[in-house]
Enzyme design. Structure first.
Site, PDB file in Angstrom:
ATOM      1  CB  SER A  18      -5.672 -10.463  -2.802  1.00  0.00           C
ATOM      2  OG  SER A  18      -5.800  -9.616  -1.665  1.00  0.00           O
ATOM      3  CG  ASP A  23       0.875  -5.774   0.818  1.00  0.00           C
ATOM      4  OD1 ASP A  23       0.931  -6.386   1.900  1.00  0.00           O
ATOM      5  OD2 ASP A  23       0.260  -6.203  -0.173  1.00  0.00           O
ATOM      6  CG  HIS A  39      -1.419  -9.456   0.366  1.00  0.00           C
ATOM      7  ND1 HIS A  39      -1.463  -8.216  -0.269  1.00  0.00           N
ATOM      8  CD2 HIS A  39      -2.600 -10.058   0.101  1.00  0.00           C
ATOM      9  CE1 HIS A  39      -2.609  -8.099  -0.917  1.00  0.00           C
ATOM     10  NE2 HIS A  39      -3.325  -9.213  -0.696  1.00  0.00           N
TER      11      HIS A  39
END
Length: 794
Positions: free
Chosen positions: A94, A270, A273
């Site tokens: 991600s 979070d 990221h």
């Protein structure tokens, strides 16, 4: 006593530290810095691509500064041009997906971050045939290797660029075990072999793992610690840096985003990221790494090699070298010593009378001046056309502009002296005016203050004031002295253009690039034409017949009409100035648009200066003004009214400039209202008798070399043709600016001296000899133009 002590102290200081000693010191500094930077590049590596990808820091909150080079901010059209018909692939988790989105956003700013989670994503720009794909491979394992293997077989589907990285999923799924780390290293070793086989034709980037904010990580991510990420990064560096033991690995390590993340991780929502600004920085670093060497943006010095000297640059270097050889020959044969003649003041053209008879100019004089100029041009070239010194980016802040401004003005007020005369706009005062304006403009440029519209608009007034002085000074000279001789014209044109013409050849830039010199040259020629054309109306003519006042007003009206025709008919303007060979003087990047913009912005300023000079000289002739020492310019009542109006005009203009929404909107009004600011300053500076009787010698000193300061800043104070900042002392911004400024000012002063010396040597007072030299210059110039037309890449 205090004044006497100050004078004695100043005299003592001048005996030990004068401009000659300062120039010697600057020469020693330049030689030392060249040796230092050459050694630094040799021992620590001078690859600006590595600097871009691995190290840097934030300037402010969002401007990323790679170590030693400049990063270009790519626009959509530039990115599409660079990546046309190419495929870029991102493989990873991600975090790589976010890097993919930031890269896509440069190509298409309207593209939203969309796609199914944990799935592949594709993007295609059909207009430019750019393909950018994201492939979901969250672990560096056999699956990733199997995906890369077909590309290593030189198939047509092999991407031009591959960006990959992974680690967090391996840590998460295996709870950060030591066995997993060893397996990760083994997997990377096999993957590295595949990547190395592709690296001949494909650009490969391995992205190091960014840190995390452990405090805000979800429970199922708590095992992803910064310690674990460091171990995985060390494993990746060990594998990729040693994948080819016999030579340097062709796999590029992208560590800059990690450097940036260390400063922004606290803003992560979070913990895993990073903020969008950090992600965008990573995308821009990749774009610079890929595109700088293709598009060669002037403000993108990272990953870009300087081009080799062209033919004209080589010929120029040869000319300076030949001058050195001639000088050595003259010295050997024992040519008699010479004494430098008293240089004329090229703006007022008042010869400085020597106390004794000056001996004729020796043959060495011009060659000595040319050798000095050649040495200075070598420094220019090293600063802005060679990979010797580093370059940095600008970042505007109010402190960066206003603190130096206050400091400079405190210095200026400290060095006060009495003027030799107390007339309005006397010589010392105009030098002072040019000096402080030039210092403000220099601070404006190096601080990037053009981004702040109120400052931008006030600086626009300063440029208009320079042109106002051009009109005022030249009109006054022609009006009072009536000297329209060729010698005077050539002196002025040589003084204005010598440095710029040399820079055009040495730095490979068009004449219009140094826009201010074409601007003042154009207006001087126009003023000369207006005043020299029949009937030549001078003050002595008006003294004999007042009707000649109407004649000079008619000339003003004709000038205004010409300005109006050009200003309100862009087609006519472009037709006139796009005609060969005139176009060679006014084109920039094949267009006269920049010349149109610069000319139109201050189109009335010179005419305002001429009209003001006419009115002032008429009032002075009729003894309306009181210009005695200590006397107010007008009666107390009128003086107070004019001072009040002038101060009010300053406040109104500042309020208006602060309310401007766009530069375009403000620039439309600027030509009509700038004159009120200029007149307000003149009245405030000259109405009080005490203000007119003193001047700042500090500002006046800089005013005498204001033209050289303005031009030299392009390459030896700023960098990348004014887009960045020259870095002589890396890692110490304050010391760097002090050292570079010291050298810059010394160079500007020496160029001013050289120009005056050469003007006396190459421009004879005899018209026949002068015409012959002008003919030779015309033939040489025509030959260059024709050669450039036949071979534009000259």
């Amino acid at each position: 006593m205090a004044g006497l002590a100050y004078s004695l102290g100043k005299r003592e200081l001048n005996q030990h530290f004068n401009i000659k000693n300062a120039k010697l010191l600057s020469l020693v500094a330049v030689v030392s810095l060249v040796i230092f930077h050459t050694g630094l590049r040799y021992y620590k590596g001078g690859n600006s691509c590595e600097w871009l990808l691995t190290t840097g820091s934030y300037l402010g909150e969002e401007v990323w500064q790679p170590y030693g080079c400049m990063m270009h901010k790519y626009k959509s059209i530039e990115a599409k041009t660079c990546l046309a018909n190419r495929r870029v692939v991102f493989l990873g988790d991600s975090r790589i997906r976010n890097l993919y989105y930031s890269f896509i956003k440069i190509i298409n700013p309207e593209k939203a971050a969309e796609g199914i989670k944990h799935k592949d994503i594709t993007y295609e720009d059909k207009g430019s045939s750019v393909n950018v794909d994201f492939l979901w491979y969250p672990e560096a394992n056999n699956s990733m290797k199997d995906r890369l293997t077909p590309w290593s077989q030189k198939s047509s589907a092999t991407p031009a660029v591959i960006v990959l990285g992974a680690a967090t999923w391996s840590i998460k799924l295996n709870k950060g075990s030591g066995e997993t780390l060893q397996q990760y290293k083994n997997n990377l070793t096999t993957i590295a072999v595949t990547l190395e086989s592709m690296a001949e034709e494909t650009q490969i980037y391995w992205v190091l793992q960014d840190p995390v904010n452990e405090e805000v990580l979800r429970d199922d991510r708590k095992m992803i610690t910064n310690r674990q990420l460091e171990l995985y990064n060390e494993a990746a560096l060990e594998v990729f840096n040693g994948s080819k033991r016999s030579s340097k690995s062709k796999i590029k390590i992208l560590a800059a985003s990690r450097q940036a993340a260390l400063e922004t991780i606290s803003k992560s929502v979070d913990g895993l990221h990073h903020p969008e600004s950090t992600q965008n920085m990573g995308g821009m670093v990749l774009m610079n790494s890929e595109c700088n060497k293709i598009l060669k943006p002037i403000d993108g010095s990272c990953c870009q090699e300087m081009p080799p000297p062209n033919l004209l640059q080589k010929l120029t270097a040869g000319f300076f070298l030949a001058s050195l050889l001639v000088l050595v020959f003259l010295h050997i044969v024992g040519n008699s010593h010479h004494r430098r003649p008293s240089p004329p003041d090229v703006e007022s053209l008042e010869e400085k009378k020597p106390a004794t008879v000056v001996s004729p100019i020796g043959m060495k004089a011009p060659f000595q001046a040319l050798c000095k100029m050649g040495l200075i041009m070598a420094y220019f070239y090293l600063c802005d056309r060679a990979d010797v010194f580093m370059k940095g980016q600008k970042l505007y802040s109010h402190a960066a502009f206003f603190i130096p401004l206050v400091y400079v003005f405190v210095l200026g007020f400290f060095y006060n002296e009495n003027t030799k005369e107390t007339k309005l706009l006397n010589r010392e005062q105009t030098d002072e005016w040019k000096g402080w304006m030039q210092l403000v403009i220099l601070i404006y440029h190096i601080s990037g203050a053009s981004a702040f519209i109120p400052v931008y608009m006030h600086v626009r007034v300063l440029v208009a004031a320079y042109l106002f002085q051009t009109g005022y000074g030249h009109f006054s000279f022609f009006w009072l002295k009536g000297d329209f001789g060729l010698y005077r014209v050539c002196q002025v044109l040589f003084r204005l253009n010598f440095l710029v013409v040399v820079l055009c050849m040495v730095m490979d830039r068009p004449y219009q690039f140094y826009y201010f010199v074409p601007l003042v040259t154009f207006w001087f020629v126009l003023i000369y034409g207006a005043m020299a054309v029949w009937p030549q109306i001078l003050q002595k003519s008006v003294n004999m017949n007042n009707m000649w006042h109407l004649g000079i007003l008619a000339k003003f009206l004709i000038l205004l009409t010409i300005i109006g025709c050009f200003a309100y008919s862009q087609g006519l303007f472009e037709t006139v100035f796009s005609t060969w060979p005139i176009s060679k003087l006014f084109e920039l990047n094949g267009s006269v648009h920049e010349w149109w913009f610069r000319w139109k912005l201050d189109r009335f300023a010179v005419l305002h200066g001429m009209v003001f000079a006419f009115i002032y000289l008429a009032l002075q002739k009729r003894q309306v003004l009181m210009e005695g020492k200590g006397e107010a310019l007008f009666s107390p009542r009128i003086s107070n009214i004019l001072l009040f109006i002038s101060i009010l005009a300053f406040f109104i203009y500042s309020i208006w400039a602060s309310s401007c929404k766009t530069k375009t909107e403000c620039n439309e009004l600027h030509p009509y209202i700038s004159v009120f600011q200029i007149l307000a300053f003149i009245l405030i500076r000259n109405i009080p008798g005490y203000a007119r009787s003193v001047y700042s010698s500090f500002f006046a000193w800089f005013g005498k070399i204001s033209l050289e300061l303005f031009i030299c800043q392009y390459h030896i104070w700023l960098a990348a043709d004014t887009k960045g900042i020259l870095i002589l002392i890396p890692g110490s911004p304050f010391i760097n600016i002090v050292v570079s400024t010291f050298i810059f000012v010394c160079v500007a002063h020496e160029i001013s001296t050289i120009t005056n010396d050469l003007a006396q040597c190459v421009i004879p007072k005899d018209n026949i000899a002068l015409l012959k030299r002008l003919g030779a210059v015309a033939v040489f110039t025509l030959a260059l133009l024709l050669l450039n037309k036949v071979a534009p890449s000259l």
